[in-house]
Design an enzyme around this catalytic site. Structure first.
Site, PDB file in Angstrom:
ATOM      1  N   LYS A  51      -0.292   2.747  -2.516  1.00 31.20           N
ATOM      2  CA  LYS A  51      -0.564   4.407  -2.167  1.00 31.20           C
ATOM      3  C   LYS A  51       0.457   5.045  -2.194  1.00 31.20           C
ATOM      4  CE  LYS A  51      -3.899   2.572   1.680  1.00 31.20           C
ATOM      5  NZ  LYS A  51      -4.957   3.634   1.608  1.00 31.20           N
ATOM      6  N   SER A 294      -1.929  -5.743  -3.796  1.00 38.25           N
ATOM      7  CA  SER A 294      -1.788  -4.323  -3.021  1.00 38.25           C
ATOM      8  C   SER A 294      -1.217  -3.789  -2.370  1.00 38.25           C
ATOM      9  CB  SER A 294      -2.946  -3.798  -2.811  1.00 38.25           C
ATOM     10  OG  SER A 294      -4.056  -4.807  -1.542  1.00 38.25           O
TER      11      SER A 294
END
Length: 309
Positions: A51, A294
């Site tokens: 992110k 991720s």
């Protein structure tokens, strides 16, 4: 509107703040699943999660010196870190029952933390109110410039492995899969893009079935980064155009996959990141498969419990 051009611009904008993460084949996983398994290790970012790409891209475009976000974890961490790097003030609205380790991680970046409410829509409304009251800027996790930042992962995958058959992406609010799919399908229209979400949070699968984003009454999963009750607008629109299939995996499959990642590939990951490997235990999706790992923001105590369980 998300475009391939915005992803290319994001790549230039974030290059000094974000790590080009490794894309490696795991011989151990390739042997277990009888296909070539490649891991895109976003867990190697400075804050251990993808992110950062989107948050930094968006915040670097904002004139405001005070940035606001609503998050229970990784998005707030990414916004706080980006503000620290760019010399901006940061306020993150978190749930009242936030996990202590996540709270401390955000505070370590110098952000002001405001505890408010239980649900995300409550936190978002409060963050927006504070931003307006203090003449700041609110950063949404699925804004087009945020999603463009996430799309740089797709550019890197194509640079390192243009012959990949498919890429498997975990699905929360849809920002990651939207960015990656836009980049890769533009560069290689024949590549397959598969989304994976927990069985207890099938917001993209239900949206595609209904032909529009839907609001689930409730969601539940051990993969707490993927339990959004609805898919983002950009995520849905891109999925309709570029995502080949969306699969669901059980919590037990996610737990088993995390154990395999740690014990066989020697990669520490959070539960949300393990969903991509969980799919391989259910279905053969290609011969050269890229799994996006991720993030790795998991507490050592929880990881120990899982490995011993």
């Amino acid at each position: 509107m998300l475009t391939f051009g915005k992803i290319l611009q994001a790549k230039k904008r974030i290059k000094h703040a974000v790590t080009k993460t490794p894309l490696i084949e795991s011989p151990a996983l390739s042997k277990i699943f009888s296909v070539k398994v490649y891991l895109k290790l976003e867990c190697y970012q400075p804050i251990r999660v993808f992110k950062l790409r989107g948050a930094y891209n968006k915040i670097s475009l904002l004139e405001s010196e005070h940035i606001f976000a609503a998050s229970s974890g990784n998005h707030g961490l990414a916004v706080a870190y980006s503000c620290r790097q760019l010399g901006k003030k940061c306020t993150v609205v978190v749930p009242q029952n936030i996990i202590q380790e996540k709270l401390e991680a955000i505070e370590e970046m110098g952000a002001t933390v405001v505890r408010y409410g239980k649900y995300h829509h409550e936190r978002e409304a409060e963050a927006k109110r504070l931003a307006q009251e203090m003449n700041g800027a609110f950063v949404h996790p699925f804004d087009d410039e945020v999603v463009a930042g996430q799309g740089t992962i797709g550019l890197e995958i194509f640079e390192d492995l243009p012959e990949a058959d498919c890429v498997v992406v975990p699905v929360g609010g849809g920002g990651l899969i939207a960015g990656v799919a836009t980049a890769l399908k533009t560069l290689n229209p024949s590549i397959k893009i598969y989304g994976v979400e927990p069985q207890g949070a099938p917001k993209l699968k239900e949206a595609l079935k209904a032909g529009k984003p839907v609001q689930l009454s409730s969601t539940s999963s051990i993969a707490d980064g993927l339990i959004s009750t609805t898919i983002g607008k950009i995520g849905f629109e891109v999925a309709q155009k570029f995502v080949d299939e969306v699969y669901s995996v059980s919590d037990q499959m996610i737990l088993d996959a995390l154990k395999i990642l740690v014990t066989k590939a020697h990669v520490i990951a959070e539960l949300s990141a393990a969903t991509t490997l969980a799919l391989l235990s259910q279905k053969k999706v290609g011969e050269k498969v890229v799994l996006i790992v991720s993030g790795a923001n998991i507490s050592l105590k929880l990881l120990q419990q899982i490995l011993q369980g």
